[in-house]
Design a protein around this motif. Structure first.
Motif, PDB file in Angstrom:
ATOM      1  N   TRP A 138      -4.105  13.366  13.426  1.00  0.00           N
ATOM      2  CA  TRP A 138      -3.100  12.841  12.491  1.00  0.00           C
ATOM      3  C   TRP A 138      -2.447  11.566  13.033  1.00  0.00           C
ATOM      4  O   TRP A 138      -2.206  10.614  12.280  1.00  0.00           O
ATOM      5  CB  TRP A 138      -2.038  13.900  12.214  1.00  0.00           C
ATOM      6  N   TRP A 139      -2.145  11.529  14.334  1.00  0.00           N
ATOM      7  CA  TRP A 139      -1.522  10.342  14.924  1.00  0.00           C
ATOM      8  C   TRP A 139      -2.449   9.130  14.778  1.00  0.00           C
ATOM      9  O   TRP A 139      -2.000   8.044  14.399  1.00  0.00           O
ATOM     10  CB  TRP A 139      -1.214  10.602  16.397  1.00  0.00           C
ATOM     11  N   ALA A 140      -3.729   9.324  15.065  1.00  0.00           N
ATOM     12  CA  ALA A 140      -4.689   8.233  14.923  1.00  0.00           C
ATOM     13  C   ALA A 140      -4.831   7.815  13.465  1.00  0.00           C
ATOM     14  O   ALA A 140      -4.947   6.622  13.152  1.00  0.00           O
ATOM     15  CB  ALA A 140      -6.046   8.656  15.488  1.00  0.00           C
ATOM     16  N   ALA A 141      -4.815   8.792  12.563  1.00  0.00           N
ATOM     17  CA  ALA A 141      -4.930   8.471  11.142  1.00  0.00           C
ATOM     18  C   ALA A 141      -3.767   7.607  10.678  1.00  0.00           C
ATOM     19  O   ALA A 141      -3.941   6.700   9.853  1.00  0.00           O
ATOM     20  CB  ALA A 141      -4.988   9.756  10.318  1.00  0.00           C
ATOM     21  N   MET A 142      -2.568   7.864  11.201  1.00  0.00           N
ATOM     22  CA  MET A 142      -1.410   7.070  10.801  1.00  0.00           C
ATOM     23  C   MET A 142      -1.581   5.611  11.195  1.00  0.00           C
ATOM     24  O   MET A 142      -1.169   4.704  10.464  1.00  0.00           O
ATOM     25  CB  MET A 142      -0.132   7.628  11.446  1.00  0.00           C
ATOM     26  N   GLY A 143      -2.214   5.375  12.349  1.00  0.00           N
ATOM     27  CA  GLY A 143      -2.477   3.993  12.730  1.00  0.00           C
ATOM     28  C   GLY A 143      -3.423   3.313  11.767  1.00  0.00           C
ATOM     29  O   GLY A 143      -3.199   2.169  11.353  1.00  0.00           O
ATOM     30  N   GLY A 144      -4.494   4.019  11.381  1.00  0.00           N
ATOM     31  CA  GLY A 144      -5.439   3.440  10.427  1.00  0.00           C
ATOM     32  C   GLY A 144      -4.832   3.232   9.056  1.00  0.00           C
ATOM     33  O   GLY A 144      -5.027   2.193   8.420  1.00  0.00           O
ATOM     34  N   ILE A 145      -4.055   4.235   8.596  1.00  0.00           N
ATOM     35  CA  ILE A 145      -3.430   4.108   7.280  1.00  0.00           C
ATOM     36  C   ILE A 145      -2.392   2.995   7.282  1.00  0.00           C
ATOM     37  O   ILE A 145      -2.277   2.226   6.320  1.00  0.00           O
ATOM     38  CB  ILE A 145      -2.778   5.446   6.873  1.00  0.00           C
ATOM     39  N   GLY A 146      -1.627   2.888   8.366  1.00  0.00           N
ATOM     40  CA  GLY A 146      -0.620   1.827   8.454  1.00  0.00           C
ATOM     41  C   GLY A 146      -1.237   0.450   8.354  1.00  0.00           C
ATOM     42  O   GLY A 146      -0.728  -0.431   7.652  1.00  0.00           O
ATOM     43  N   GLY A 147      -2.378   0.253   9.046  1.00  0.00           N
ATOM     44  CA  GLY A 147      -3.048  -1.037   8.959  1.00  0.00           C
ATOM     45  C   GLY A 147      -3.592  -1.323   7.570  1.00  0.00           C
ATOM     46  O   GLY A 147      -3.504  -2.445   7.069  1.00  0.00           O
ATOM     47  N   ALA A 148      -4.136  -0.267   6.924  1.00  0.00           N
ATOM     48  CA  ALA A 148      -4.726  -0.466   5.598  1.00  0.00           C
ATOM     49  C   ALA A 148      -3.676  -0.599   4.510  1.00  0.00           C
ATOM     50  O   ALA A 148      -3.884  -1.288   3.511  1.00  0.00           O
ATOM     51  CB  ALA A 148      -5.655   0.698   5.277  1.00  0.00           C
ATOM     52  N   ALA A 149      -2.535   0.084   4.681  1.00  0.00           N
ATOM     53  CA  ALA A 149      -1.522   0.113   3.622  1.00  0.00           C
ATOM     54  C   ALA A 149      -0.612  -1.104   3.627  1.00  0.00           C
ATOM     55  O   ALA A 149       0.171  -1.288   2.691  1.00  0.00           O
ATOM     56  CB  ALA A 149      -0.672   1.377   3.765  1.00  0.00           C
ATOM     57  N   GLY A 150      -0.711  -1.949   4.654  1.00  0.00           N
ATOM     58  CA  GLY A 150       0.191  -3.082   4.749  1.00  0.00           C
ATOM     59  C   GLY A 150       0.144  -4.000   3.544  1.00  0.00           C
ATOM     60  O   GLY A 150       1.182  -4.385   2.994  1.00  0.00           O
ATOM     61  N   GLY A 151      -1.071  -4.343   3.106  1.00  0.00           N
ATOM     62  CA  GLY A 151      -1.200  -5.237   1.959  1.00  0.00           C
ATOM     63  C   GLY A 151      -0.655  -4.635   0.681  1.00  0.00           C
ATOM     64  O   GLY A 151       0.060  -5.299  -0.080  1.00  0.00           O
ATOM     65  N   LEU A 152      -0.969  -3.357   0.447  1.00  0.00           N
ATOM     66  CA  LEU A 152      -0.488  -2.697  -0.762  1.00  0.00           C
ATOM     67  C   LEU A 152       1.026  -2.536  -0.747  1.00  0.00           C
ATOM     68  O   LEU A 152       1.706  -2.877  -1.725  1.00  0.00           O
ATOM     69  CB  LEU A 152      -1.155  -1.328  -0.900  1.00  0.00           C
ATOM     70  N   ALA A 153       1.563  -2.039   0.365  1.00  0.00           N
ATOM     71  CA  ALA A 153       3.014  -1.839   0.450  1.00  0.00           C
ATOM     72  C   ALA A 153       3.758  -3.162   0.359  1.00  0.00           C
ATOM     73  O   ALA A 153       4.786  -3.270  -0.331  1.00  0.00           O
ATOM     74  CB  ALA A 153       3.363  -1.131   1.762  1.00  0.00           C
ATOM     75  N   GLY A 154       3.234  -4.185   1.038  1.00  0.00           N
ATOM     76  CA  GLY A 154       3.870  -5.493   0.955  1.00  0.00           C
ATOM     77  C   GLY A 154       3.851  -6.058  -0.448  1.00  0.00           C
ATOM     78  O   GLY A 154       4.848  -6.605  -0.933  1.00  0.00           O
ATOM     79  N   GLY A 155       2.705  -5.928  -1.126  1.00  0.00           N
ATOM     80  CA  GLY A 155       2.612  -6.430  -2.494  1.00  0.00           C
ATOM     81  C   GLY A 155       3.581  -5.738  -3.434  1.00  0.00           C
ATOM     82  O   GLY A 155       4.233  -6.387  -4.268  1.00  0.00           O
ATOM     83  N   LEU A 156       3.719  -4.410  -3.302  1.00  0.00           N
ATOM     84  CA  LEU A 156       4.638  -3.668  -4.160  1.00  0.00           C
ATOM     85  C   LEU A 156       6.091  -4.054  -3.897  1.00  0.00           C
ATOM     86  O   LEU A 156       6.868  -4.305  -4.827  1.00  0.00           O
ATOM     87  CB  LEU A 156       4.447  -2.165  -3.939  1.00  0.00           C
ATOM     88  N   LEU A 157       6.471  -4.113  -2.619  1.00  0.00           N
ATOM     89  CA  LEU A 157       7.873  -4.409  -2.289  1.00  0.00           C
ATOM     90  C   LEU A 157       8.257  -5.826  -2.680  1.00  0.00           C
ATOM     91  O   LEU A 157       9.343  -6.057  -3.231  1.00  0.00           O
ATOM     92  CB  LEU A 157       8.110  -4.177  -0.796  1.00  0.00           C
ATOM     93  N   VAL A 158       7.379  -6.775  -2.389  1.00  0.00           N
ATOM     94  CA  VAL A 158       7.688  -8.169  -2.738  1.00  0.00           C
ATOM     95  C   VAL A 158       7.690  -8.350  -4.251  1.00  0.00           C
ATOM     96  O   VAL A 158       8.557  -9.038  -4.820  1.00  0.00           O
ATOM     97  CB  VAL A 158       6.678  -9.129  -2.072  1.00  0.00           C
TER      98      VAL A 158
END
Length: 472
Positions: A138-158
């Motif tokens: 799970w800890w490793a998965a969070m690193g992968g998800i965090g890297g992948a989700a950056g663009g989506l989360a940034g686009g939504l928030l901005v």
């Protein structure tokens, strides 16, 4: 509180912190144009919104990990949370470029404390075996998800709020994580409590900062430029001096004897190679979708969702395979799958659709990475004395960060040079850019294949009664 419930909340707090730290590496990319307009950044200053975080994060990881061992893993984790949360608040309220850059540097420092401390907390909470493998998954998965989700989360928030919320959103997450940590995480530390190696800490921190500075300078400077060569030369001198002080010191920051454990040394080489290719995938695929396929930032972020799901799936499969087959077999299998994905990516063309040319290889690469990360973390921490948990966690995270920074800079430089030569020869821009991207993917395939070869030397699993602690 039942033990299972408490350890589950410990895992949740550690994973939440890791997700937040990795997310903040990539979430700012979508918001950079808005920051430039709002605060008046020039092009060079805007790049340092990313680089300030990267420098501080990579530079202080080893110190952060060792500090967790010496001063208490929960205590240092809470200090990292405080730094990260305060810097996020200041960054979200910043009204001047210098203030935002300072906030990003402090964010990176907080992340450098949080990431190894969170892994060390898991290592000391879960005994070796299936439960620890699942936690590491799970800890490793969070690193992968965090890297992948950056663009989506940034686009939504901005898009829905403003660029300031990519920082402000961290504040309630930090508060929640801190409350959970105080409630459920037990304090642990190195019982020997040797003094902190101040000289070693200064040398390795400044050496790593110089190394990463030289690498990230490649984004705007040629290999032969003074900023690049000067920074790399300083890094070599400082890191050489660091190794010498560790050999002679009474209480070294990094006892070099830990590398006598073949699992530690080989695992760190594997993660260095794997991440040098992994970080480039998000970068090149994102550019290809937006510049060649014409996706807007939000659509590009959504297009990464299958890859994010694949990281989680791979991590969970890995955590279930590890107790039965050991890290070596999982590393080799995951590495082969990742290599195959990069080879598939190397056949991308400007007219290939997302479904035909990006979805399949993207899933192969991220599923393989999901298999690899829990396995390499397990290998790197197997048989290590509990007093060195933070140090080994810092080594793993440092290898991951340095590998990503070096790999992205080298591969992007190679791709840009190939693209420029084709444009100069008269090729259309989409054709030239795709050719540069596929060259980077071909090199990535070779790098990951090299990681598979190194993974063959990871020791086979031993029975618990045969395991020996790392020499100190």
């Amino acid at each position: 509180m039942r033990t299972e419930g408490r350890t589950g909340l410990v895992l949740f707090a550690s994973c939440l912190a890791q997700f937040m730290v990795v997310l903040d590496v990539s979430i700012v990319n979508v918001a950079l144009p808005s920051m430039r307009t709002a605060l008046g950044f020039d092009a060079e200053g805007l790049a340092w919104v990313v680089n300030a975080y990267t420098l501080a994060f990579a530079g202080f990881l080893l110190l952060g990990g060792r500090a967790a061992d010496l001063f208490g893993r929960r205590r240092v984790f809470l200090v990292g949370l405080g730094l990260f949360g305060l810097a996020s608040l200041i960054g979200g309220l910043a009204n001047h470029p210098a203030l935002l850059l300072a906030a990003r540097a402090v964010q990176g420092l907080g992340g450098a404390v949080l990431s190894p401390a969170s892994l060390a907390i898991l290592q000391t909470t879960y005994p070796e075996g299936a439960a620890r493998s699942r936690a590491f998954g799970w800890w490793a998965a969070m690193g992968g998800i965090g890297g992948a989700a950056g663009g989506l989360a940034g686009g939504l928030l901005v898009g829905l709020l403003s660029w300031r919320w990519i920082f402000l959103v961290n504040v309630p997450v930090v508060v929640l994580t801190a409350v959970l940590t105080v409630a459920v995480v037990r304090e642990t530390r190195d019982e020997a409590r040797p003094g902190l190696d101040v000289t070693g800490a200064v040398l390795v921190t400044t050496g790593l900062v110089a190394l990463v500075y030289g690498v990230v300078s490649l984004e705007s400077e040629p290999w032969t430029s003074l900023p690049v060569l000067g920074a790399l030369a300083v890094a070599v001198v400082l890191l050489t001096a660091f190794v010498l002080t560790q050999l002679r010191g009474r209480n070294p920051l990094v006892p070099l004897s830990v590398f006598r454990l073949r699992s530690v040394s080989t695992a760190n080489v594997v993660i260095l190679l794997i991440t040098s290719a992994m970080f480039s995938m998000w970068f090149f695929v994102s550019l290809h979708m937006q510049d060649v396929l014409g996706f807007d930032p939000l659509t590009a972020g959504l297009a990464f969702l299958p890859q994010s799901a694949s990281v989680v799936l791979g991590s969970q499969i890995s955590s279930r395979l590890l107790p039965r087959y050991g890290p070596r077999a999982v590393l080799v299998g995951g590495g082969i799958l990742t290599t195959a994905g990069y080879v598939w990516f190397a056949f991308l063309t400007p007219t290939t659709s997302w479904a035909a040319g990006i979805l399949g290889p993207g899933i192969a690469v991220t599923l393989g990475i999901g298999l690899v990360f829990p396995a390499v973390t397990t290998a790197a921490t197997s048989g290590v004395d509990g007093g060195l948990a933070g140090l080994v966690s810092g080594l793993v995270t440092t290898s991951r960060q340095i590998g990503g920074a070096v790999g992205l800079s080298v591969l992007s430089t190679l791709a840009a040079a190939h693209t420029a030569s084709l444009v100069a020869a008269g090729a259309a821009t989409p054709v030239a850019q795709t050719a540069g991207t596929t060259r980077a993917f071909a090199v990535s395939a070779v790098v990951v294949a090299a990681a598979v070869v190194v993974a063959l030397f990871v020791p086979a699993p031993r029975r618990a009664e045969e395991q020996e602690p790392a020499p100190v």
